[in-house]
Motif scaffolding. Sequence first.
Motif, short mmCIF file in Angstrom:
data_model
loop_
_atom_site.label_atom_id
_atom_site.label_comp_id
_atom_site.label_asym_id
_atom_site.label_seq_id
_atom_site.Cartn_x
_atom_site.Cartn_y
_atom_site.Cartn_z
N GLU A 298 0.82 -1.21 0.00
CA GLU A 298 0.00 0.00 0.00
C GLU A 298 0.86 1.27 0.00
OE1 GLU A 298 -3.26 2.01 2.92
OE2 GLU A 298 -3.40 -0.15 2.58
N ASN A 299 1.90 1.30 0.84
CA ASN A 299 2.81 2.45 0.90
C ASN A 299 4.19 1.96 0.51
OD1 ASN A 299 4.45 4.60 1.50
ND2 ASN A 299 4.07 4.57 3.69
N ASP A 300 4.68 2.38 -0.67
CA ASP A 300 5.95 1.86 -1.17
C ASP A 300 7.17 2.56 -0.57
OD1 ASP A 300 6.27 4.32 -2.67
OD2 ASP A 300 5.09 3.44 -4.28
N GLY A 301 7.00 3.69 0.10
CA GLY A 301 8.14 4.38 0.69
C GLY A 301 9.11 4.90 -0.36
N TRP A 302 8.57 5.53 -1.44
CA TRP A 302 9.41 6.04 -2.52
C TRP A 302 10.54 6.90 -1.96
CZ3 TRP A 302 10.53 11.01 -4.16
CH2 TRP A 302 11.14 11.11 -5.41
#
Length: 182
Positions: free
Chosen positions: A71-75
């Motif tokens: 859900e949150n890829d931490g770009w």
Amino acid sequence: PPGEAEYSEGTPEEPIILDGALPYVGYVELSEVSCYKVNVTPNTYYSITLTGITGDPDLDVFALGFPGAVENDGWLGDSYNYGTTPEEVIVMTDQTVLYIAVRGFEMDTTYTIDVVEQAASGTSEGSEASPVELTMGVIHGGSIAAYDYSVYSIPVTMGSFYTITADTFNPDINLVNIDVYQ
């Protein structure tokens, strides 16, 4: 994004693990993605590079996983240079893994991918415990080393407006621990 693509090497669920295999010669086909994973030391700077490029890849780096797979890829960063120009992203994360996606932009391509720790010597000037005291209206000729930072203190007056500038290429200015005394 990797979650919506076809894959050349590795997938978001099963990326190629680069631990002990760097530098690694990889490839990606036009409009496809190659997915890689490498273990890193938290809170350390790393340079992720693509060199020896034969086509036109793009580079994305994530801290938590690949887009579409989490859900949150931490770009953390990207590099979209044109043609065979080397790609580089410099990142730091508090995580223990970097997820790297290489996309084939204009043609099939091979490249050498490398992940190298970047040593930082600490602060270039001042410290949190002992910042360099600046005087309002007086230009300070400070300096900063790569991957380092400088710490300054500036006395200000409540209700006043100030402009802070840095005469250098693409500086990051972070205002922290702002205390205003009357």
